[in-house]
Design an enzyme around this catalytic site. Structure first.
Site, PDB file in Angstrom:
ATOM      1  N   LYS A  69       0.858  -1.196   0.000  1.00  0.00           N
ATOM      2  CA  LYS A  69       0.000   0.000   0.000  1.00  0.00           C
ATOM      3  C   LYS A  69       0.882   1.229   0.000  1.00  0.00           C
ATOM      4  CE  LYS A  69      -2.270   1.675   3.766  1.00  0.00           C
ATOM      5  NZ  LYS A  69      -3.314   1.892   4.794  1.00  0.00           N
ATOM      6  N   GLN A 140     -11.224   8.802  10.093  1.00  0.00           N
ATOM      7  CA  GLN A 140     -11.013   7.601  10.925  1.00  0.00           C
ATOM      8  C   GLN A 140     -12.061   7.545  12.045  1.00  0.00           C
ATOM      9  OE1 GLN A 140      -8.885   5.827   9.226  1.00  0.00           O
ATOM     10  NE2 GLN A 140      -8.329   7.681   8.109  1.00  0.00           N
ATOM     11  N   ASP A 162     -13.863  18.283  18.353  1.00  0.00           N
ATOM     12  CA  ASP A 162     -12.903  18.504  17.259  1.00  0.00           C
ATOM     13  C   ASP A 162     -12.548  19.992  17.278  1.00  0.00           C
ATOM     14  OD1 ASP A 162     -12.285  16.885  14.280  1.00  0.00           O
ATOM     15  OD2 ASP A 162     -11.856  19.038  14.430  1.00  0.00           O
ATOM     16  N   GLY A 225      -4.421   8.095  16.268  1.00  0.00           N
ATOM     17  CA  GLY A 225      -3.880   9.172  15.429  1.00  0.00           C
ATOM     18  C   GLY A 225      -2.382   9.121  15.202  1.00  0.00           C
ATOM     19  N   ALA A 226      -1.613   8.642  16.196  1.00  0.00           N
ATOM     20  CA  ALA A 226      -0.155   8.664  16.047  1.00  0.00           C
ATOM     21  C   ALA A 226       0.297   7.523  15.148  1.00  0.00           C
ATOM     22  CB  ALA A 226       0.515   8.558  17.413  1.00  0.00           C
ATOM     23  N   ASP A 227       0.769   7.891  13.963  1.00  0.00           N
ATOM     24  CA  ASP A 227       1.249   6.869  13.025  1.00  0.00           C
ATOM     25  C   ASP A 227       2.476   7.370  12.268  1.00  0.00           C
ATOM     26  OD1 ASP A 227       0.063   8.766  11.493  1.00  0.00           O
ATOM     27  OD2 ASP A 227      -1.133   7.391  10.287  1.00  0.00           O
ATOM     28  N   LYS A 231       4.451  12.068  16.448  1.00  0.00           N
ATOM     29  CA  LYS A 231       3.017  12.225  16.743  1.00  0.00           C
ATOM     30  C   LYS A 231       2.709  11.598  18.103  1.00  0.00           C
ATOM     31  CE  LYS A 231       0.753  12.312  12.197  1.00  0.00           C
ATOM     32  NZ  LYS A 231      -0.196  11.556  11.375  1.00  0.00           N
ATOM     33  N   SER A 298      -2.527   1.907  18.082  1.00  0.00           N
ATOM     34  CA  SER A 298      -2.572   1.426  16.704  1.00  0.00           C
ATOM     35  C   SER A 298      -1.662   2.277  15.833  1.00  0.00           C
ATOM     36  CB  SER A 298      -4.018   1.516  16.190  1.00  0.00           C
ATOM     37  OG  SER A 298      -4.042   1.494  14.796  1.00  0.00           O
TER      38      SER A 298
HETATM   39  N1  LIG Z   1      -3.349   4.095  13.291  1.00  0.00           N
HETATM   40  C1  LIG Z   1      -3.750   3.940  12.059  1.00  0.00           C
HETATM   41  O1  LIG Z   1      -3.850   2.817  11.552  1.00  0.00           O
HETATM   42  C2  LIG Z   1      -4.150   5.136  11.268  1.00  0.00           C
HETATM   43  C3  LIG Z   1      -4.818   4.965  10.045  1.00  0.00           C
HETATM   44  C4  LIG Z   1      -5.225   6.077   9.349  1.00  0.00           C
HETATM   45  C5  LIG Z   1      -4.943   7.350   9.829  1.00  0.00           C
HETATM   46  N2  LIG Z   1      -4.253   7.489  10.994  1.00  0.00           N
HETATM   47  C6  LIG Z   1      -3.943   8.829  11.533  1.00  0.00           C
HETATM   48  O2  LIG Z   1      -5.108   9.265  12.213  1.00  0.00           O
HETATM   49  C7  LIG Z   1      -5.135  10.700  12.198  1.00  0.00           C
HETATM   50  C8  LIG Z   1      -6.493  11.156  11.707  1.00  0.00           C
HETATM   51  O3  LIG Z   1      -6.691  10.733  10.369  1.00  0.00           O
HETATM   52  P1  LIG Z   1      -8.030  11.136   9.579  1.00  0.00           P
HETATM   53  O4  LIG Z   1      -7.917  10.502   8.254  1.00  0.00           O
HETATM   54  O5  LIG Z   1      -9.212  10.888  10.439  1.00  0.00           O
HETATM   55  O6  LIG Z   1      -7.797  12.709   9.453  1.00  0.00           O
HETATM   56  P2  LIG Z   1      -8.905  13.842   9.334  1.00  0.00           P
HETATM   57  O7  LIG Z   1      -8.167  15.093   8.971  1.00  0.00           O
HETATM   58  O8  LIG Z   1     -10.025  13.388   8.477  1.00  0.00           O
HETATM   59  O9  LIG Z   1      -9.458  13.970  10.837  1.00  0.00           O
HETATM   60  C9  LIG Z   1      -8.666  14.443  11.897  1.00  0.00           C
HETATM   61  C10 LIG Z   1      -9.522  15.388  12.720  1.00  0.00           C
HETATM   62  O10 LIG Z   1      -8.816  15.726  13.918  1.00  0.00           O
HETATM   63  C11 LIG Z   1      -9.086  17.104  14.201  1.00  0.00           C
HETATM   64  N3  LIG Z   1      -8.050  17.571  15.117  1.00  0.00           N
HETATM   65  C12 LIG Z   1      -6.762  17.859  14.846  1.00  0.00           C
HETATM   66  N4  LIG Z   1      -6.116  18.227  15.976  1.00  0.00           N
HETATM   67  C13 LIG Z   1      -7.027  18.146  16.980  1.00  0.00           C
HETATM   68  C14 LIG Z   1      -6.970  18.400  18.372  1.00  0.00           C
HETATM   69  N5  LIG Z   1      -5.860  18.800  18.963  1.00  0.00           N
HETATM   70  N6  LIG Z   1      -8.101  18.208  19.093  1.00  0.00           N
HETATM   71  C15 LIG Z   1      -9.251  17.812  18.508  1.00  0.00           C
HETATM   72  N7  LIG Z   1      -9.363  17.572  17.179  1.00  0.00           N
HETATM   73  C16 LIG Z   1      -8.255  17.744  16.435  1.00  0.00           C
HETATM   74  C17 LIG Z   1      -9.095  17.766  12.846  1.00  0.00           C
HETATM   75  O11 LIG Z   1      -9.796  19.003  12.891  1.00  0.00           O
HETATM   76  C18 LIG Z   1      -9.803  16.716  11.991  1.00  0.00           C
HETATM   77  O12 LIG Z   1     -11.196  16.908  11.927  1.00  0.00           O
HETATM   78  C19 LIG Z   1      -3.957  11.136  11.332  1.00  0.00           C
HETATM   79  O13 LIG Z   1      -2.877  11.454  12.164  1.00  0.00           O
HETATM   80  C20 LIG Z   1      -3.637   9.895  10.512  1.00  0.00           C
HETATM   81  O14 LIG Z   1      -2.301   9.883  10.093  1.00  0.00           O
HETATM   82  C21 LIG Z   1      -3.872   6.421  11.727  1.00  0.00           C
END
Ligand SMILES: NC(=O)c1ccc[n+]([C@@H]2O[C@H](COP(=O)([O-])OP(=O)(O)OC[C@H]3O[C@@H](n4cnc5c(N)ncnc54)[C@H](O)[C@@H]3O)[C@@H](O)[C@H]2O)c1
Length: 333
Positions: A69, A140, A162, A225-227, A231, A298
Site C-alpha cells: 500500500k 477515521q 474537534d 492518530g499517532a502513526d 506524533k 494502533s
Molecule cells: N493508526 C492507524 O492505523 C491510522 C490509520 C489512518 C490514519 N491514521 C492517523 O489518524 C489521524 C487522523 O486521520 P483522519 O484521516 O481521520 O484525518 P482527518 O483530517 O479526516 O481527521 C482528523 C480530525 O482531527 C481534528 N483535530 C486535529 N487536531 C485536533 C486536536 N488537537 N483536538 C481535537 N481535534 C483535532 C481535525 O480538525 C480533523 O477533523 C492522522 O494522524 C492519521 O495519520 C492512523
C-alpha cells in the site's frame, strides 16, 4: 496478465464493518501465530508540504497473497477540500509476481483502522458500555464509530470534540442518522473524555491531548492518530498506569502512540502488556479487572490492509454481476 481495477464504489458493494472486523481480527490472529511476513513501513517526508508517504507491504502465505500500500498523510488537506489520507493498494500473486489488482486504498484504510479499534474493544474493553468519546471527528473517527456499534451495540451516548466545529457537527449528523444515539458536542477535550467507558483519539496531534485525571477507571482508549515519528495523543503517565497493548513493537515504538515516550526513555518494552495478536490468539491476557484502564496503540499495519483487500477482491471476483462491472487492463500491453 490482466489486472483488475477496483474503485471505492466497487469495494463499498461488498465491504461492511462487520466483515472488515472479521478480516482484521483474522489478520491479527495470523500475525500472532507468526504467519505473516511484513517489513517495517518506509516513510518519505515532504517537509515543505507538511505531508508524507508510507510504503507498507505484507505477505500472507496461508492465503497465498501479497501486496503493498502506498499511503499519504497531509493534515492540511481538509482546508483545501481534500482528504488528509489517500492510499492505493496493489495486490500481487506471490507465485508469479503478477499484479492481480490495483485498488482504492483510502476507503480500505479507514475501514480497517476502525475495525482494528473494534477488535481492540472486543478483547480489551468492559462489556457494558454506555458512552463513547471521540477526540477528532474526521475520516477515521467515522469508521471507529461504526466499529464501536458493531462490537458494543448497546452504546447510548456519543461525546465528540474537534478543533474544527464544522467537523464535529458533520460527525454528529452521521451518528444521529445511522445510529439514533444521543450526541453531545463538547466545548473542550476534557468533557469529551470524562465519564466515557471508551475513548477514541484520531487526530494528527504532536502533544498529549488531555490530563490523565479526566479518564475514568475502567476506560478503554483507542489511540489511533499517532502513526508517524513525533506524533502523540496520550501522556506517558496515562500509558504507564494503563494495561498497554500495541499492534506491533517495531512499528509502534517507531511511529505509534508510544514512539515519543520510548525515544524520551520514559517508556520501555517492559511497560507493554502485549501485542494485540497475542491477545487474539490467547497467548497473553489483556484487562485484569473492571477498573483497569486499557490502551490500544494502533500504528496501523500492512497486513490489516492486505487481508482486507484480499477478502474484498475475492468477494468481487466470485460474484458474476460484480465482476462484470469491474475494469481490467493489461499493464504490460
Ligand atoms: N493508526 C492507524 O492505523 C491510522 C490509520 C489512518 C490514519 N491514521 C492517523 O489518524 C489521524 C487522523 O486521520 P483522519 O484521516 O481521520 O484525518 P482527518 O483530517 O479526516 O481527521 C482528523 C480530525 O482531527 C481534528 N483535530 C486535529 N487536531 C485536533 C486536536 N488537537 N483536538 C481535537 N481535534 C483535532 C481535525 O480538525 C480533523 O477533523 C492522522 O494522524 C492519521 O495519520 C492512523
Amino acid at each position: 496478465m490482466d489486472t483488475w481495477i477496483i474503485k471505492k464504489s466497487d469495494i463499498a458493494k461488498v465491504l461492511n464493518m462487520q466483515l472488515c472486523i472479521d478480516a482484521v481480527e483474522t489478520s491479527f490472529r495470523l500475525y500472532g501465530q507468526k504467519k505473516v511476513l511484513m517489513p517495517v513501513k518506509g516513510y518519505l517526508y515532504f517537509e515543505s508540504y507538511n505531508g508524507d508517504m508510507r510504503s507498507m507491504s505484507a505477505y500472507i502465505p496461508d492465503f497465498s497473497i501479497a501486496g503493498t500500500k502506498a499511503s499519504t498523510v497531509h493534515p492540511d488537506n481538509p482546508a483545501r477540500q481534500m482528504p488528509t489520507l489517500t492510499a492505493t493498494i496493489l495486490l500481487i500473486d506471490p507465485a508469479n509476481g503478477i499484479p492481480l489488482a490495483i485498488m482504492d486504498g483510502t476507503y480500505i484504510t479507514s475501514m480497517r483502522t476502525g475495525a482494528a479499534g473494534g477488535v481492540a474493544v472486543k478483547y480489551l474493553a468492559n462489556e457494558h458500555i454506555e458512552t463513547a468519546g471521540f477526540i477528532g471527528a474526521g475520516a477515521q473517527a467515522r469508521s471507529l464509530l461504526d466499529a464501536m456499534f458493531v462490537v458494543r451495540p448497546r452504546i447510548r451516548k456519543i461525546k465528540v470534540y474537534d478543533i474544527r466545529e464544522n467537523r464535529a457537527r458533520t460527525f454528529e449528523e452521521y451518528c444521529r442518522k445511522n445510529y439514533g444515539a444521543e450526541v453531545e458536542l463538547e466545548a473542550n477535550i476534557s468533557d469529551a473524555v470524562r465519564n466515557c467507558q471508551i475513548v477514541n483519539t484520531s487526530t494528527a496531534s504532536r502533544q498529549p491531548l488531555f490530563d490523565p485525571a479526566v479518564v475514568s477507571p475502567g476506560t478503554h482508549i483507542n489511540a489511533i492518530g499517532a502513526d508517524a515519528e513525533g506524533k502523540q495523543e496520550l501522556s506517558s503517565s496515562i500509558l504507564k498506569k494503563s494495561v498497554l497493548v500495541i499492534d506491533d513493537w517495531a512499528e509502534a515504538s517507531h511511529t505509534g502512540e508510544i514512539n515519543v515516550p520510548v525515544h524520551m526513555g520514559e517508556l520501555t518494552r517492559n511497560d507493554i502488556q502485549a501485542e494485540l495478536g497475542e491477545i487474539v490468539t490467547g497467548q497473553k491476557e489483556g484487562r485484569q479487572s473492571e477498573s483497569d484502564i486499557t490502551v490500544f496503540d494502533s500504528a496501523g499495519l500492512a497486513f490489516q490492509d492486505i487481508v482486507t483487500a484480499w477478502r474484498v477482491y475475492n468477494m468481487l471476483i466470485d460474484n458474476d454481476d460484480f465482476k462484470a462491472q469491474l475494469l481490467k487492463i493489461n499493464l504490460a500491453e
